[in-house]
Design an enzyme around this catalytic site. Structure first.
Site, PDB file in Angstrom:
ATOM      1  CG  HIS A 309      -0.577   0.115   2.505  1.00  0.00           C
ATOM      2  ND1 HIS A 309      -0.302   1.324   3.102  1.00  0.00           N
ATOM      3  CD2 HIS A 309      -0.356  -0.820   3.459  1.00  0.00           C
ATOM      4  CE1 HIS A 309       0.069   1.128   4.356  1.00  0.00           C
ATOM      5  NE2 HIS A 309       0.059  -0.167   4.603  1.00  0.00           N
ATOM      6  CG  ASP A 321       2.595   0.450   7.777  1.00  0.00           C
ATOM      7  OD1 ASP A 321       2.131  -0.053   6.739  1.00  0.00           O
ATOM      8  OD2 ASP A 321       1.907   0.697   8.776  1.00  0.00           O
ATOM      9  CD  GLU A 355      -3.608  -0.978   5.599  1.00  0.00           C
ATOM     10  OE1 GLU A 355      -4.154  -1.784   6.369  1.00  0.00           O
ATOM     11  OE2 GLU A 355      -2.849  -0.070   6.005  1.00  0.00           O
ATOM     12  CD  GLU A 356      -1.353   2.370   7.664  1.00  0.00           C
ATOM     13  OE1 GLU A 356      -2.129   2.017   8.574  1.00  0.00           O
ATOM     14  OE2 GLU A 356      -0.214   1.921   7.518  1.00  0.00           O
ATOM     15  CG  ASP A 383       0.670  -3.575   5.167  1.00  0.00           C
ATOM     16  OD1 ASP A 383       1.577  -2.760   5.452  1.00  0.00           O
ATOM     17  OD2 ASP A 383      -0.513  -3.419   5.502  1.00  0.00           O
ATOM     18  CG  HIS A 455       0.924   3.009  12.587  1.00  0.00           C
ATOM     19  ND1 HIS A 455      -0.360   2.623  12.872  1.00  0.00           N
ATOM     20  CD2 HIS A 455       1.198   2.452  11.384  1.00  0.00           C
ATOM     21  CE1 HIS A 455      -0.834   1.875  11.888  1.00  0.00           C
ATOM     22  NE2 HIS A 455       0.097   1.749  10.975  1.00  0.00           N
TER      23      HIS A 455
HETATM   24 ZN   LIG Z   1       0.566  -1.031   6.375  1.00  0.00          ZN
END
Ligand SMILES: [Zn+2]
Length: 492
Positions: A309, A321, A355-356, A383, A455
Site C-alpha cells: 500500500h 509501512d 489502507e491506513e 505489508d 506508525h
Molecule cells: Zn501497512
C-alpha cells in the site's frame, strides 16, 4: 471487526493459524517422510514446474538479490516525496511517481479512482495541571499524538480529570457516573516478550483493540476525550498513531512512558490534564490505486496480483509501512523486464491507496473488478515491514500450498521458505479477493522490531536494511513469477 488495519488482520490470521498449523502437523500424515529424509516433490509438482521454469526462478532470485531497484524506489518515496497520508499532496505525488516508473518499465498502467478520507493533524499538546505532590505553579508535560480521525478540542484545549483503566471491563465497571466528563486513558500493555519471541503481531493485536475501539467505548460512557497507551514495542517516549473508529471525541495516543507516569500519579490522587488536539477532517479527496499489468504470454486473462500500500501515516515517512511493500512489488516486474522473462499469466502490480485510514482503495478495486476475481489466480501483499523474509502466510487449500514446494526449494537458500497456513486473509487490501476464494499470500517478515517504529515518527528509510529489502524483493519476484508461470493455475 477492526478491518481497516492490515496488521490486525495479520494478527487475527496468526491467532487462527496456530491451531490449524498444529492440526496439519500433528499427527503426521500417513507415509510422511521421517524428519531426516529429503521431502519429495509430488508428480504434480514436477509437471507444474518443469526444469526450465525452475532455472528461470533461480535466475530471478539471483538477479533480485543483487538489485538495488527496490531500495532506490523506497528512498525516493520516503525521502523525496515523504509521508503519504490519504488525501495529501504527497500521496498524489506518489501515485504519479509510481505510475510513471511502472510505465517506464513497459507496463500497461492505469489509475483507478478512489474517494479517500482527508484528515490533517493539528496542534497536539498535553500537560498535567493538578496531581499529588505537584511543585507549586509547575505542570508536567505529556507527550502524545492524535489518532487518525480524531475530532478537535477547542484551540486552547480542554481541562478534565483523567481516569486510568487497563481493560474494557474496568471501563465498564466504572460506569457512566465515574467516566462522564473525564478523559479516559487506556493503559493496555504491549507484550514485548511475545514480540521478542517472534509473535509481534499477536502482541499488536492484543493491544490495538484499545486504539481501535477504546475512544468509542469511552465516548459511549460520556468521556470528553480518550487516550491510549501507544501500541509499540520500544520505549523512546515516541507516540504511535493509527486508525481508530470514529468516536466523536478527541482521541490520542500517549507514549508508554507518559501512560506509566499518569497511572503512577493517578494511584496517588486526582490527576487533571489540559489536552489540546486540533486535527481537521476535510472533505473527502480524490485519489487512486495504481494498477500496472505485465501481460501474460499464454493466458493474459488470468491474473496474479503483487502488491503493497502506497499511503502511509503522517508522522514518519512510511518506509516500513508500507513503502517497502510497494517497491518489492515493483521490483517483481522490473526483474522480469531486465531478464526478458515473460510470465504465462498477467502479473499485476497494485499500489493500494488508503489502507491506513479505512481501506477505500481495496473497496474500490473490489467494486470495479470483482468480475475478474474468478480468473485471479493468486494475490500477494507485503505489508509487514522490510525485515528479513521468512516465507509467506497463505490462505489457500492444503493441496494448493503443497504444490508450491518447488518454489519454496528455490527460496530456501535465503530462508524465505516457510509457508504458514492461515484461516484469515493475509493482507488487508487482498482480503476481499481472499474471501472470494482467490489463493492469497502475505510476505512474512521477521517482525521482532517492526512495532518499535510502526506508525511513529521513526518509520523512516534508515530502518530498512538494503540486503533485507533485496531478500523481500527476491521472495516477491520468485513467488509472483512462479504463480504466473506454473503450468496449471493454483487450484482454489
Ligand atoms: Zn501497512
Amino acid at each position: 471487526m477492526i478491518k481497516p488495519n492490515p496488521l490486525l488482520n495479520l494478527l487475527v490470521l496468526l491467532l487462527c493459524a496456530l491451531p490449524i498449523a498444529a492440526q496439519t502437523q500433528n499427527p503426521p500424515p500417513k507415509n510422511a517422510p521421517a524428519p531426516f529424509m529429503a521431502p519429495e516433490t509430488s508428480q504434480a509438482g514436477h509437471e507444474n514446474f518443469p526444469p526450465q521454469l525452475i532455472e528461470e526462478l533461480a535466475a530471478i532470485k539471483a538477479a533480485a538479490l543483487a538489485d538495488d531497484y527496490a531500495y532506490r524506489q523506497v528512498a525516493h518515496l520516503t525521502e523525496n516525496i515523504g509521508p503519504r497520508p490519504s488525501g495529501s499532496l504527497q500521496a498524489k505525488a506518489a501515485v504519479d511517481y509510481v505510475a510513471a516508473e511502472l510505465r517506464q518499465l513497459g507496463l500497461d498502467v492505469h489509475l483507478e479512482e478512489v474517494k479517500v478520507p482527508h484528515w490533517v493533524r493539528g496542534a497536539e499538546t498535553a500537560e498535567l495541571v493538578e496531581y499529588a505532590g505537584q511543585a507549586a505553579g509547575a505542570n508536567q508535560k505529556v507527550v502524545l499524538t492524535a489518532l487518525g480521525g480524531s475530532t478537535s478540542t477547542p484551540a486552547d484545549g480542554i481541562i478534565a480529570d483523567v481516569v486510568v483503566v487497563n481493560t474494557f471491563d474496568e471501563l465498564k465497571s466504572l460506569g457512566h457516573d465515574k467516566v462522564a466528563g473525564k478523559i479516559v486513558l487506556f493503559n493496555e500493555l504491549f507484550d514485548k516478550q511475545k514480540a521478542a519471541g517472534g509473535m509481534a503481531f499477536m502482541a499488536y493485536g492484543e493491544a490495538v483493540r484499545y486504539r481501535g475501539a477504546g475512544p468509542k467505548a469511552a465516548a459511549d460512557l460520556g468521556a470528553v476525550a480518550a487516550l491510549v497507551r501507544s501500541v509499540g514495542s520500544a520505549d523512546f517516549r515516541l507516540p504511535h498513531t493509527g486508525f481508530s473508529f470514529p468516536a466523536a471525541i478527541p482521541a490520542g495516543a500517549v507514549t508508554a512512558e507518559d501512560a506509566d507516569l499518569i497511572a503512577h500519579l493517578a494511584a496517588q490522587g486526582a490527576v487533571r490534564m489540559r489536552l489540546t488536539l486540533t486535527p481537521q477532517k476535510l472533505p473527502d479527496a480524490t485519489s487512486y490505486n495504481v494498477i500496472a499489468d505485465l501481460k501474460g504470454s499464454e493466458h493474459p486473462e488470468q491474473i496474479v496480483v503483487v502488491s503493497g500500500h502506497l499511503d502511509s501515516w503522517d508522522l514518519g515517512t512510511g518506509a516500513i509501512d508500507d513503502g517497502a511493500g510497494v517497491v518489492v512489488a515493483m521490483e517483481a516486474v522490473e526483474i522480469l523486464q531486465k531478464l526478458r522473462l515473460r510470465p504465462k499469466r498477467t502479473l499485476r502490480v497494485i499500489a493500494w491507496m488508503d489502507e491506513e485510514s479505512g481501506g477505500a482503495g481495496s473497496q474500490a478495486y473490489t467494486k470495479d473488478n470483482s468480475a475478474e476475481f474468478i480468473r485471479t489466480v493468486a494475490a500477494i501483499e507485503s505489508d509487514a515491514g522490510a525485515a528479513h523474509p521468512l516465507g509467506f502466510d497463505v490462505k489457500m487449500s492444503a493441496h494448493a500450498a503443497e504444490l508450491l514446494r518447488p518454489v519454496l526449494d528455490v527460496l530456501q537458500s535465503f530462508g524465505a521458505n516457510v509457508v504458514m497456513p492461515t484461516s484469515y486473509p493475509p493482507g488487508a487490501d487482498i482480503a476481499a479477493m481472499s474471501e472470494a476464494g482467490v489463493p492469497a499470500l502475505g510476505l512474512l517478515q521477521d517482525g521482532r522490531t517492526y512495532f518499535n517504529y510502526h506508525h511513529s515518527a521513526a518509520d523512516t528509510l534508515d530502518k530498512i536494511v538494503p540486503a533485507e529489502l533485496r531478500e523481500n524483493a527476491a521472495a516477491m519476484a520468485v513467488m509472483g513469477y512462479a504463480l504466473a508461470s506454473m503450468k496449471d493455475p493454483l487450484p482454489r
